[in-house]
Scaffold this motif. Structure first.
Motif, PDB file in Angstrom:
ATOM      1  N   VAL A 162      50.746  71.324  65.338  1.00 48.13           N
ATOM      2  CA  VAL A 162      50.834  70.173  66.092  1.00 48.13           C
ATOM      3  C   VAL A 162      52.484  69.512  66.337  1.00 48.13           C
ATOM      4  CG1 VAL A 162      50.331  67.707  65.509  1.00 48.13           C
ATOM      5  CG2 VAL A 162      48.233  70.018  65.163  1.00 48.13           C
ATOM      6  N   PRO A 163      52.967  68.361  67.357  1.00 49.13           N
ATOM      7  CA  PRO A 163      53.966  67.795  67.569  1.00 49.13           C
ATOM      8  C   PRO A 163      54.409  66.371  66.669  1.00 49.13           C
ATOM      9  CG  PRO A 163      52.427  67.240  69.302  1.00 49.13           C
ATOM     10  CD  PRO A 163      51.451  68.042  68.368  1.00 49.13           C
ATOM     11  N   VAL A 164      53.189  66.006  65.820  1.00 43.21           N
ATOM     12  CA  VAL A 164      53.772  65.369  64.637  1.00 43.21           C
ATOM     13  C   VAL A 164      53.854  65.725  63.622  1.00 43.21           C
ATOM     14  CG1 VAL A 164      52.832  63.257  66.099  1.00 43.21           C
ATOM     15  CG2 VAL A 164      50.750  64.245  64.826  1.00 43.21           C
ATOM     16  N   SER A 165      53.468  67.346  63.539  1.00 45.82           N
ATOM     17  CA  SER A 165      53.569  67.844  62.217  1.00 45.82           C
ATOM     18  C   SER A 165      54.816  68.052  61.720  1.00 45.82           C
ATOM     19  CB  SER A 165      52.020  68.644  61.625  1.00 45.82           C
ATOM     20  OG  SER A 165      52.554  68.876  61.062  1.00 45.82           O
ATOM     21  N   GLU A 166      54.990  68.055  60.177  1.00 45.85           N
ATOM     22  CA  GLU A 166      56.304  69.011  59.747  1.00 45.85           C
ATOM     23  C   GLU A 166      56.111  70.306  59.313  1.00 45.85           C
ATOM     24  OE1 GLU A 166      57.892  67.303  56.274  1.00 45.85           O
ATOM     25  OE2 GLU A 166      58.338  64.669  57.056  1.00 45.85           O
ATOM     26  N   SER A 167      54.594  71.054  59.351  1.00 45.65           N
ATOM     27  CA  SER A 167      53.783  71.734  59.670  1.00 45.65           C
ATOM     28  C   SER A 167      53.907  72.857  60.655  1.00 45.65           C
ATOM     29  CB  SER A 167      52.340  72.082  59.353  1.00 45.65           C
ATOM     30  OG  SER A 167      51.817  73.800  59.239  1.00 45.65           O
ATOM     31  N   ASN A 168      54.851  74.180  60.363  1.00 43.87           N
ATOM     32  CA  ASN A 168      54.285  75.226  61.927  1.00 43.87           C
ATOM     33  C   ASN A 168      54.089  76.081  61.935  1.00 43.87           C
ATOM     34  OD1 ASN A 168      57.188  74.499  62.345  1.00 43.87           O
ATOM     35  ND2 ASN A 168      58.812  75.561  60.369  1.00 43.87           N
ATOM     36  N   THR A 169      52.685  75.641  61.287  1.00 40.19           N
ATOM     37  CA  THR A 169      51.520  76.312  61.392  1.00 40.19           C
ATOM     38  C   THR A 169      50.583  76.043  63.141  1.00 40.19           C
ATOM     39  OG1 THR A 169      50.899  76.388  58.464  1.00 40.19           O
ATOM     40  CG2 THR A 169      49.203  77.168  60.288  1.00 40.19           C
ATOM     41  N   PRO A 170      50.485  77.439  63.764  1.00 42.13           N
ATOM     42  CA  PRO A 170      49.896  77.937  64.650  1.00 42.13           C
ATOM     43  C   PRO A 170      49.041  76.945  65.159  1.00 42.13           C
ATOM     44  CG  PRO A 170      50.284  79.543  64.132  1.00 42.13           C
ATOM     45  CD  PRO A 170      51.387  79.261  63.924  1.00 42.13           C
ATOM     46  N   LEU A 171      48.536  75.948  65.363  1.00 44.49           N
ATOM     47  CA  LEU A 171      47.415  75.459  65.941  1.00 44.49           C
ATOM     48  C   LEU A 171      46.412  75.109  67.084  1.00 44.49           C
ATOM     49  CD1 LEU A 171      46.676  72.602  62.951  1.00 44.49           C
ATOM     50  CD2 LEU A 171      46.176  74.862  62.850  1.00 44.49           C
ATOM     51  N   LEU A 172      47.344  75.824  68.666  1.00 45.25           N
ATOM     52  CA  LEU A 172      47.319  75.137  69.767  1.00 45.25           C
ATOM     53  C   LEU A 172      46.111  76.525  69.832  1.00 45.25           C
ATOM     54  CD1 LEU A 172      48.218  73.929  72.426  1.00 45.25           C
ATOM     55  CD2 LEU A 172      49.632  75.775  72.699  1.00 45.25           C
ATOM     56  N   VAL A 230      44.545  77.504  79.765  1.00 50.80           N
ATOM     57  CA  VAL A 230      45.078  78.491  78.987  1.00 50.80           C
ATOM     58  C   VAL A 230      44.683  78.284  78.193  1.00 50.80           C
ATOM     59  CG1 VAL A 230      47.245  79.235  78.137  1.00 50.80           C
ATOM     60  CG2 VAL A 230      47.754  78.519  79.947  1.00 50.80           C
ATOM     61  N   ALA A 231      43.858  79.879  77.752  1.00 53.49           N
ATOM     62  CA  ALA A 231      43.154  79.601  76.497  1.00 53.49           C
ATOM     63  C   ALA A 231      44.085  80.447  75.327  1.00 53.49           C
ATOM     64  CB  ALA A 231      41.966  80.736  76.400  1.00 53.49           C
ATOM     65  N   VAL A 232      43.543  79.775  74.232  1.00 54.16           N
ATOM     66  CA  VAL A 232      45.181  80.340  73.645  1.00 54.16           C
ATOM     67  C   VAL A 232      44.489  80.994  71.690  1.00 54.16           C
ATOM     68  CG1 VAL A 232      47.223  79.878  71.552  1.00 54.16           C
ATOM     69  CG2 VAL A 232      46.843  79.050  73.748  1.00 54.16           C
ATOM     70  N   ASP A 233      44.726  82.064  71.306  1.00 57.07           N
ATOM     71  CA  ASP A 233      43.878  81.874  69.706  1.00 57.07           C
ATOM     72  C   ASP A 233      45.122  82.038  68.709  1.00 57.07           C
ATOM     73  OD1 ASP A 233      42.678  82.814  67.484  1.00 57.07           O
ATOM     74  OD2 ASP A 233      41.627  85.042  68.395  1.00 57.07           O
ATOM     75  N   PRO A 234      45.207  80.703  67.698  1.00 61.91           N
ATOM     76  CA  PRO A 234      46.434  80.991  67.380  1.00 61.91           C
ATOM     77  C   PRO A 234      46.513  81.587  66.404  1.00 61.91           C
ATOM     78  CG  PRO A 234      45.108  78.969  66.997  1.00 61.91           C
ATOM     79  CD  PRO A 234      44.312  79.572  67.758  1.00 61.91           C
TER      80      PRO A 234
END
Length: 299
Positions: free
Chosen positions: A188-198, A235-239
């Motif tokens: 999430v671009p406004v989060s400090e986390s680097n966890t992929p959620l796209l 594009v479909a993404v499975d994070p």
């Protein structure tokens, strides 16, 4: 190239050139026809009239989108990138001699007429690149110039400048190409986390491209051709999957080919000057809950 001279006799009230029956006088005029190597024919007036649309020849007009799929790149743990096929336009142009001391530029002008660009992050929300004036219907188009060469798309292969007076026709090719090659954050671009959620990228963007001759002093425009084209990406993404295997194209594999209009479409004022689309766009974060947030403002 072959030249053909046609001699035309017209009735004249001026001094006698050739006596004719009934006391009429005749003036000998010449009109030159230029046959281009590509089989195009164009008359070039022998008087010092202004440059007109009917005096400009456009040969080999081409407008295509490469017949290949969008390529997805998963090389970075920070961003996904994708590269679309190229839109390409080119034309061979013949401009007659310019008898006056004037300068004309012939080339490509492009504007964005519609844009949807959404990146979804599961049930958290989505980011979107937006053109606010276009979205709200305040303008019909936004310039897609390189940001320097207004109103032109670019100033290398995209334009040719002709400085008059010239004694013979000017022959040249103008060409351009365009594609998308953006980066989209996995997190999430406004989060400090680097966890992929796209989870999804969806983009649908439309453009109008004009081939134009423009007088640099008077700003007189001669529209030569109008092209419409559109680029769509889904594009479909499975994070949850490992990097390198998360994203895949869904929906269409190949793009629709551009349309060359049979009639000329006028250029909206906003397509001729600042701001261009890159400077006018805004990156928004639209959470599932709560108010939207401007992540990157317009320039």
């Amino acid at each position: 190239m072959h030249g053909l001279v046609v001699l035309t006799l017209v009735e004249s009230q001026s001094a006698v050139r050739f006596p004719g029956p009934g006391g009429l006088t005749w003036l000998l005029l010449t009109v030159t026809f230029t046959f281009t190597a590509m089989g195009c024919i164009q008359s070039i007036a022998c008087n010092k009239s202004r440059l007109k649309r009917e005096n400009i020849v456009v040969c080999d007009l081409s407008a295509t989108i490469d017949h290949c799929p969008t390529v997805i790149e998963e090389n970075s743990p920070i961003v996904l990138r994708y590269k679309t096929p190229y839109f390409k336009a080119s034309a061979r142009v013949v401009v007659p001699p310019l008898p006056r001391n004037e300068t004309w530029v012939v080339g490509w002008i492009q504007a964005c007429t519609q844009m949807e660009f959404y990146n979804t992050y599961g049930d958290v929300g989505m980011s979107s690149w937006e053109l606010p004036q276009l979205r709200e219907g305040l303008v019909r188009a936004i310039s897609d110039s390189d940001g320097v060469s207004y109103p032109w798309y670019g100033n290398t292969t995209e334009t040719v400048t002709i400085v008059g007076p010239t004694s013979k026709p000017s022959r040249f090719v103008v060409s351009m190409n365009d594609n998308f090659y953006p980066s989209v954050t996995w997190a999430v671009p406004v989060s400090e986390s680097n966890t992929p959620l796209l989870t999804n990228i969806k983009r649908d963007q439309s453009f109008t491209t004009w081939l134009v001759a423009l007088n640099t002093t008077s700003r007189e425009k001669i529209l030569l051709h109008t092209i419409k084209w559109r680029m769509r990406v889904d594009v479909a993404v499975d994070p949850s999957l490992p990097l390198g295997s998360r994203a895949r194209l869904v929906g269409r594999v190949h793009q629709d080919q551009p349309r060359v209009l049979s009639r000329m479409e006028p250029i909206p004022p906003n397509a001729m000057g600042r701001p261009n689309a890159n400077d006018a766009q805004v990156l928004m974060w639209r959470p599932r809950r709560g108010p939207p947030l401007v992540v990157i403002p317009s320039k």
